[in-house]
Design an enzyme around this catalytic site. Structure first.
Site, short mmCIF file in Angstrom:
data_model
loop_
_atom_site.label_atom_id
_atom_site.label_comp_id
_atom_site.label_asym_id
_atom_site.label_seq_id
_atom_site.Cartn_x
_atom_site.Cartn_y
_atom_site.Cartn_z
N GLY A 1 30.39 32.80 40.05
CA GLY A 1 31.24 32.10 41.03
C GLY A 1 30.47 31.72 42.27
O GLY A 1 30.87 32.02 43.38
N ASP B 1 33.12 30.12 32.05
CA ASP B 1 34.26 30.94 32.47
C ASP B 1 33.86 32.40 32.26
O ASP B 1 33.54 32.80 31.13
CB ASP B 1 35.47 30.57 31.59
N ASN C 1 30.92 38.25 41.35
CA ASN C 1 31.71 37.80 42.51
C ASN C 1 32.93 36.97 42.12
O ASN C 1 33.95 37.03 42.79
CB ASN C 1 30.79 36.99 43.44
N TYR D 1 46.24 41.52 41.07
CA TYR D 1 44.96 41.41 41.79
C TYR D 1 44.47 42.80 42.23
O TYR D 1 43.31 43.17 42.01
CB TYR D 1 45.16 40.50 43.00
N ALA E 1 45.29 45.70 41.03
CA ALA E 1 44.92 46.52 39.86
C ALA E 1 43.53 46.12 39.37
O ALA E 1 42.71 46.98 39.02
CB ALA E 1 45.95 46.35 38.75
N LYS F 1 41.12 44.82 41.12
CA LYS F 1 40.11 45.21 42.10
C LYS F 1 39.92 46.73 42.13
O LYS F 1 38.80 47.22 42.36
CB LYS F 1 40.49 44.68 43.49
N ILE G 1 38.57 37.08 54.36
CA ILE G 1 37.37 36.27 54.61
C ILE G 1 37.78 34.80 54.54
O ILE G 1 38.56 34.40 53.66
CB ILE G 1 36.26 36.56 53.56
N1 LIG Z 1 38.43 35.45 50.57
C1 LIG Z 1 38.90 36.67 50.79
O1 LIG Z 1 39.63 36.91 51.75
C2 LIG Z 1 38.51 37.79 49.86
C3 LIG Z 1 38.85 39.09 50.24
C4 LIG Z 1 38.51 40.15 49.41
C5 LIG Z 1 37.85 39.92 48.21
N2 LIG Z 1 37.53 38.64 47.87
C6 LIG Z 1 36.83 38.47 46.58
O2 LIG Z 1 35.63 37.75 46.78
C7 LIG Z 1 35.31 37.00 45.60
C8 LIG Z 1 35.08 35.55 46.00
O3 LIG Z 1 36.25 35.07 46.62
P1 LIG Z 1 36.29 33.72 47.46
O4 LIG Z 1 37.23 33.96 48.60
O5 LIG Z 1 34.93 33.23 47.74
O6 LIG Z 1 37.04 32.79 46.42
P2 LIG Z 1 36.96 31.22 46.18
O7 LIG Z 1 36.54 30.52 47.43
O8 LIG Z 1 38.25 30.86 45.54
O9 LIG Z 1 35.78 31.11 45.11
C9 LIG Z 1 35.91 31.72 43.87
C10 LIG Z 1 34.67 31.48 43.06
O10 LIG Z 1 34.86 32.05 41.77
C11 LIG Z 1 34.66 31.06 40.77
N3 LIG Z 1 35.54 31.31 39.64
C12 LIG Z 1 36.86 31.57 39.65
N4 LIG Z 1 37.29 31.81 38.41
C13 LIG Z 1 36.21 31.71 37.60
C14 LIG Z 1 36.01 31.87 36.21
N5 LIG Z 1 37.02 32.19 35.40
N6 LIG Z 1 34.76 31.71 35.72
C15 LIG Z 1 33.73 31.40 36.54
N7 LIG Z 1 33.86 31.22 37.86
C16 LIG Z 1 35.10 31.38 38.38
C17 LIG Z 1 34.95 29.76 41.46
O11 LIG Z 1 34.29 28.71 40.79
P3 LIG Z 1 34.97 27.25 40.65
O12 LIG Z 1 35.92 27.09 41.79
O13 LIG Z 1 33.82 26.34 40.66
O14 LIG Z 1 35.67 27.31 39.34
C18 LIG Z 1 34.36 30.02 42.84
O15 LIG Z 1 32.97 29.83 42.80
C19 LIG Z 1 36.49 37.21 44.64
O16 LIG Z 1 36.17 38.20 43.72
C20 LIG Z 1 37.60 37.65 45.56
O17 LIG Z 1 38.57 38.42 44.90
C21 LIG Z 1 37.85 37.57 48.65
#
Ligand SMILES: NC(=O)c1ccc[n+]([C@@H]2O[C@H](COP(=O)([O-])OP(=O)(O)OC[C@H]3O[C@@H](n4cnc5c(N)ncnc54)[C@H](OP(=O)(O)O)[C@@H]3O)[C@@H](O)[C@H]2O)c1
Length: 251
Positions: free
Chosen positions: A16, A67, A94, A159, A161, A163, A192
């Site tokens: 990701g 994926d 990630n 979500y 569960a 995590k 974030i």
């Molecule tokens: N943002 C927050 O507040 C926050 C807080 C705590 C934890 N997190 C965790 O941090 C991580 C990144 O989150 P983010 O906020 O950066 O999310 P984001 O901006 O939505 O980006 C998610 C990334 O994951 C990729 N992705 C999603 N499903 C996928 C799949 N099935 N196969 C391959 N790639 C996939 C997306 O790629 P494409 O879009 O190109 O498909 C994108 O690169 C996640 O695990 C999230 O749970 C985020």
């Protein structure tokens, strides 16, 4: 022992890596000297832009559309990276999604989709790199979880569960791979500023700011800095940990 965040000559996979936290991690690892392979599902242009920045830094880069919930694609990606970079030292799991709903309205599809990506997807890549890391007697695995996996969150049973599952996975794999000189840790961000957050209600932001003792919403780079640290020699004695990067949102 190096005293700065040096990843010169290392080779990394970031799942990701097209946008958000993953893109920031990919760029940070490259800035510290690593060659970086990333995958994505939908954001092709953004992923290509990240790749361009990695190569502009003089590192090798590789882009795969895959994926993460697909088991065989994970194995293929690891093989491709080993062939292209000659080795693999770092896996950053990630990629993740959320599909919120209260438990009494949550569909089976909603549950399965989030668990398949967020938990099975992490297993898929760990399963693929584990034999390589075991054989070479070194490696780093960093799993991005969430403070919501530690505390639970209204409307996020699937979500949270997934995590929380990542935390159990992290601690178990740390125990299993420690004797092969492989460190396995989790990083738990609070709120974030990314696309994932943009879908959230404004009230989520306001409520979060009340809890965040540093009184600012975290940036992708805040998480990337911790991930990069955990990949370096500086963190060689840290394993099985869950490190919050949340400005004190969940103390
Ligand atoms: N943002 C927050 O507040 C926050 C807080 C705590 C934890 N997190 C965790 O941090 C991580 C990144 O989150 P983010 O906020 O950066 O999310 P984001 O901006 O939505 O980006 C998610 C990334 O994951 C990729 N992705 C999603 N499903 C996928 C799949 N099935 N196969 C391959 N790639 C996939 C997306 O790629 P494409 O879009 O190109 O498909 C994108 O690169 C996640 O695990 C999230 O749970 C985020």
């Amino acid at each position: 022992m190096s005293t700065c965040m040096n990843l010169e000559g290392k080779s990394a996979i970031v799942t990701g890596g097209s946008v958000g936290i993953g893109a920031a991690i990919a760029l940070k690892l490259a800035a510290c000297g690593a060659n970086v392979a990333l995958n994505y599902r939908k954001h092709r242009e953004e992923a290509e832009a990240v790749l361009d920045q990695i190569t502009a830094m003089g590192r090798k880069g590789l882009l795969v559309q895959a994926d993460i919930s697909n088991f065989s694609d994970a194995g293929k990606m690891v093989d491709t990276v080993v062939e292209a970079f000659g080795r693999i030292d770092i896996l950053v799991n990630n990629a993740g999604v959320n599909w919120d709903g209260v438990i009494w309205k949550m569909s089976e599809e909603q549950w399965d989709n989030v668990l398949d990506i967020n938990l099975k997807g992490y297993f898929n890549y760990i399963r693929a790199v584990a034999p390589v890391f075991r054989e070479q007697q070194s490696g780093r695995i960093i799993n991005v979880t969430s403070i919501n996996g530690l505390r639970g969150k209204f409307g996020q049973s699937n979500y949270a569960a997934s995590k929380a599952g990542i935390i159990g996975l992290t601690k178990t794999v740390a125990r299993e791979l420690g004797k092969y000189n492989v460190n396995v840790n989790a990083v738990a961000p609070g709120l974030i500023e990314t696309d994932m957050m943009k879908n959230a209600d404004e009230s989520v932001r306001t409520a979060a700011l009340e809890d965040i003792v540093m009184k600012r919403i975290g940036q992708p780079d805040d998480v990337a800095n911790m991930v990069a640290f955990l990949c370096t020699e500086l963190a060689r004695h840290v394993t099985g940990e869950v490190i919050k990067v949340d400005g004190g949102q969940y103390i």
